[in-house]
Design a protein around this motif. Sequence first.
Motif, short mmCIF file in Angstrom:
data_model
loop_
_atom_site.label_atom_id
_atom_site.label_comp_id
_atom_site.label_asym_id
_atom_site.label_seq_id
_atom_site.Cartn_x
_atom_site.Cartn_y
_atom_site.Cartn_z
N PRO A 252 0.80 -1.23 0.00
CA PRO A 252 0.00 0.00 0.00
C PRO A 252 0.83 1.28 0.00
O PRO A 252 0.37 2.32 -0.43
N ASN A 253 2.07 1.20 0.53
CA ASN A 253 2.94 2.38 0.57
C ASN A 253 4.40 1.92 0.62
O ASN A 253 4.69 0.72 0.64
N LEU A 254 5.32 2.90 0.68
CA LEU A 254 6.75 2.57 0.65
C LEU A 254 7.22 1.88 1.91
O LEU A 254 8.29 1.26 1.92
N ASP A 255 6.46 1.99 3.00
CA ASP A 255 6.91 1.46 4.28
C ASP A 255 6.35 0.09 4.60
O ASP A 255 6.60 -0.44 5.69
N PHE A 256 5.55 -0.48 3.72
CA PHE A 256 4.93 -1.77 4.04
C PHE A 256 4.93 -2.67 2.81
O PHE A 256 4.51 -2.26 1.73
N ARG A 257 5.40 -3.90 3.01
CA ARG A 257 5.29 -4.94 2.00
C ARG A 257 4.93 -6.23 2.72
O ARG A 257 5.71 -6.73 3.54
N GLY A 258 3.74 -6.73 2.46
CA GLY A 258 3.28 -7.95 3.11
C GLY A 258 2.93 -9.02 2.09
O GLY A 258 2.53 -8.73 0.96
N PHE A 259 3.07 -10.26 2.51
CA PHE A 259 2.81 -11.41 1.64
C PHE A 259 1.59 -12.15 2.18
O PHE A 259 1.63 -12.72 3.27
N CYS A 260 0.50 -12.09 1.41
CA CYS A 260 -0.80 -12.56 1.88
C CYS A 260 -1.07 -13.98 1.38
O CYS A 260 -0.70 -14.34 0.27
N GLY A 261 -1.76 -14.74 2.22
CA GLY A 261 -2.17 -16.09 1.84
C GLY A 261 -2.79 -16.81 3.01
O GLY A 261 -2.83 -16.30 4.13
N THR A 262 -3.30 -18.01 2.73
CA THR A 262 -3.87 -18.85 3.77
C THR A 262 -2.87 -19.94 4.12
O THR A 262 -2.37 -20.63 3.22
N VAL A 263 -2.57 -20.09 5.39
CA VAL A 263 -1.60 -21.09 5.83
C VAL A 263 -2.15 -22.48 5.48
O VAL A 263 -3.21 -22.88 5.95
N ALA A 264 -1.43 -23.20 4.64
CA ALA A 264 -1.89 -24.51 4.18
C ALA A 264 -1.51 -25.63 5.13
O ALA A 264 -2.20 -26.66 5.18
N ALA A 265 -0.45 -25.45 5.91
CA ALA A 265 -0.01 -26.49 6.85
C ALA A 265 0.93 -25.87 7.87
O ALA A 265 1.58 -24.86 7.61
N GLY A 266 1.02 -26.52 9.03
CA GLY A 266 1.96 -26.10 10.05
C GLY A 266 1.61 -24.77 10.69
O GLY A 266 0.47 -24.31 10.66
N HIS A 267 2.62 -24.15 11.29
CA HIS A 267 2.44 -22.84 11.93
C HIS A 267 3.74 -22.06 11.82
O HIS A 267 4.80 -22.60 11.51
N VAL A 268 3.66 -20.76 12.09
CA VAL A 268 4.84 -19.89 12.03
C VAL A 268 4.73 -18.84 13.13
O VAL A 268 3.62 -18.44 13.52
N LEU A 269 5.89 -18.42 13.64
CA LEU A 269 5.96 -17.42 14.70
C LEU A 269 6.83 -16.26 14.24
O LEU A 269 7.72 -16.44 13.39
N PRO A 270 6.60 -15.05 14.77
CA PRO A 270 7.53 -13.95 14.47
C PRO A 270 8.95 -14.34 14.91
O PRO A 270 9.16 -14.92 15.98
N GLY A 271 9.93 -14.05 14.07
CA GLY A 271 11.31 -14.43 14.35
C GLY A 271 11.74 -15.71 13.68
O GLY A 271 12.94 -16.00 13.59
N ASP A 272 10.79 -16.51 13.20
CA ASP A 272 11.15 -17.75 12.50
C ASP A 272 11.83 -17.43 11.17
O ASP A 272 11.42 -16.51 10.45
N GLU A 273 12.85 -18.21 10.84
CA GLU A 273 13.51 -18.05 9.55
C GLU A 273 12.70 -18.79 8.49
O GLU A 273 12.33 -19.95 8.66
N VAL A 274 12.40 -18.11 7.39
CA VAL A 274 11.60 -18.70 6.31
C VAL A 274 12.38 -18.64 5.01
O VAL A 274 13.29 -17.82 4.84
N VAL A 275 12.00 -19.53 4.09
CA VAL A 275 12.62 -19.61 2.77
C VAL A 275 11.54 -19.36 1.73
O VAL A 275 10.45 -19.92 1.81
N ALA A 276 11.84 -18.50 0.76
CA ALA A 276 10.92 -18.26 -0.35
C ALA A 276 11.29 -19.21 -1.48
O ALA A 276 12.43 -19.22 -1.95
N LEU A 277 10.33 -20.01 -1.90
CA LEU A 277 10.56 -20.97 -2.97
C LEU A 277 9.76 -20.57 -4.21
O LEU A 277 8.67 -20.03 -4.09
N PRO A 278 10.33 -20.74 -5.42
CA PRO A 278 11.50 -21.57 -5.72
C PRO A 278 12.85 -20.85 -5.68
O PRO A 278 13.87 -21.46 -5.96
N SER A 279 12.89 -19.55 -5.34
CA SER A 279 14.15 -18.81 -5.41
C SER A 279 15.16 -19.27 -4.37
O SER A 279 16.37 -19.21 -4.59
N GLY A 280 14.69 -19.72 -3.19
CA GLY A 280 15.59 -20.15 -2.13
C GLY A 280 16.10 -19.02 -1.26
O GLY A 280 16.92 -19.25 -0.36
#
Length: 476
Positions: A252-280
């Motif tokens: 919506p602006n220069l200060d925010f970029r979010g990635f939206c979706g419905t969690v298909a499995a598992g769970h995630v917490l703030p601070g968890d390291e994540v990998v974007a696939l297929p880029s890695g």
Amino acid sequence: MSHQSDLIASDILGYLKQHENKDMLRFITCGNVDDGKSTLIGRLLHDSKLIFEDQLAAIQKDSQKYNTTDQEIDLALLVDGLQAEREQGITIDVAYRYFSTDKRKFIIADCPGHEQYTRNMATGASTCDLAIILIDARYGVQTQTRRHSYIVSLLGIKHVLVAVNKMDLMDFSEARFNEIKAQYLAFAEDLAIPDIRFVPISALRGDNVVNESTATPWYEGETLMRLLESVEITQHAQLDAFRLPVQYVNRPNLDFRGFCGTVAAGHVLPGDEVVALPSGKKSKVKAIVTFEGDQPAAYAGQAVTLTLEDEIDVSRGDMLVRAGDAQPAISQAFEAHVVWMNESPLLVGKEYAFKLGGKSVFGRISRIAHRVDVNTMEKVDASQLSLNEIALVTVEVNAAVVFDSYRQCRGTGGFIIIDRLSNATAGAGMINASAVSAQQGQVDELSRLRAFEVELNALVRKHFPDWEARDISKLR
């Protein structure tokens, strides 16, 4: 409408709180045409006191107009709302109804029984936890019964209630009920359905639907409603690993970029390291944003927006997974079971559009391994697929896609096939578990061979400078 409760009058906030904390069961009614699917749903609502008086008066009037039940009230009219459905006494489109009892909330998908509407049935079953398979006691297991049961199995539904309907027309014969039960169990031996239960009912009269029937003293099981209230539903996703298919990038602006979706499995917490696939590319979760504000965690089934600490390239159709978890497969080819839903046949080699989660790619069916005969469960050779046929195929797409097997996770293992000319959904597919591991094994083996070739080239050049590299490739 909800169930009747004294709290509505005395403590509306307490009632709403109690209602909010109930678990939800999504189920589908399916079977052959005229087996009584819509009538069963109407009976469930009627005998549970979940119909308004004006609704009841309206269907009483329409019952006299269409007269499909010999002057009896036609409860099927509660869900068969289309004029063509009422005139013909059949279900054409998927009808969804919501209701609740003291113990659980329900969403029902009433699906058509005609063969030409099998695609509607597959669509309705794709989000359900349980299936009610209706069987007409006069005819027993029929072709559509087998087809719908097989689709239910492919879609990973693990709980099936087989309702043997119209028992009143067979004088509530215990022998007939046991005969149909044995017939269905023999067919279901080859299906991956671990929990199958049988109930003798009369949807028109209400026997063993909500209330116990005095006409079946030989039946010692529970009524259909009690089974629906008590069955324990396991999670669809068998993965503990985190999966978030990205459906939209919110900027919506220069200060925010979010990635939206419905969690298909598992769970995630703030601070968890994540990998974007297929880029890695890797980053850490900065915040979990929802309409209600930032959340301490996100779980399967929740629609969320993740913000990351680093500015990495993540696009619609990518997948976010947690580093260290079991990783999904990444490939341009996979094997899957396909239910064909188009009047035009599936052609090997023809280009289609494939949609997996938020990812859309072009590709083709490169091979049909076999077609499944739903009557005998035999694997039959086929060069193309016609409407409602089911087959195991190999899919090749033009760009790498990220996926799990469908039995592990519906949200990352299912896809649809779209006809490029009409833009109509032509088929639905479920990625095969064994095929995923086989495909991954082929990729791993090819990588090892290429690495060995590189090392061998370097070694030979070091000791034999005049040796041609192209000759080394012959050693593979």
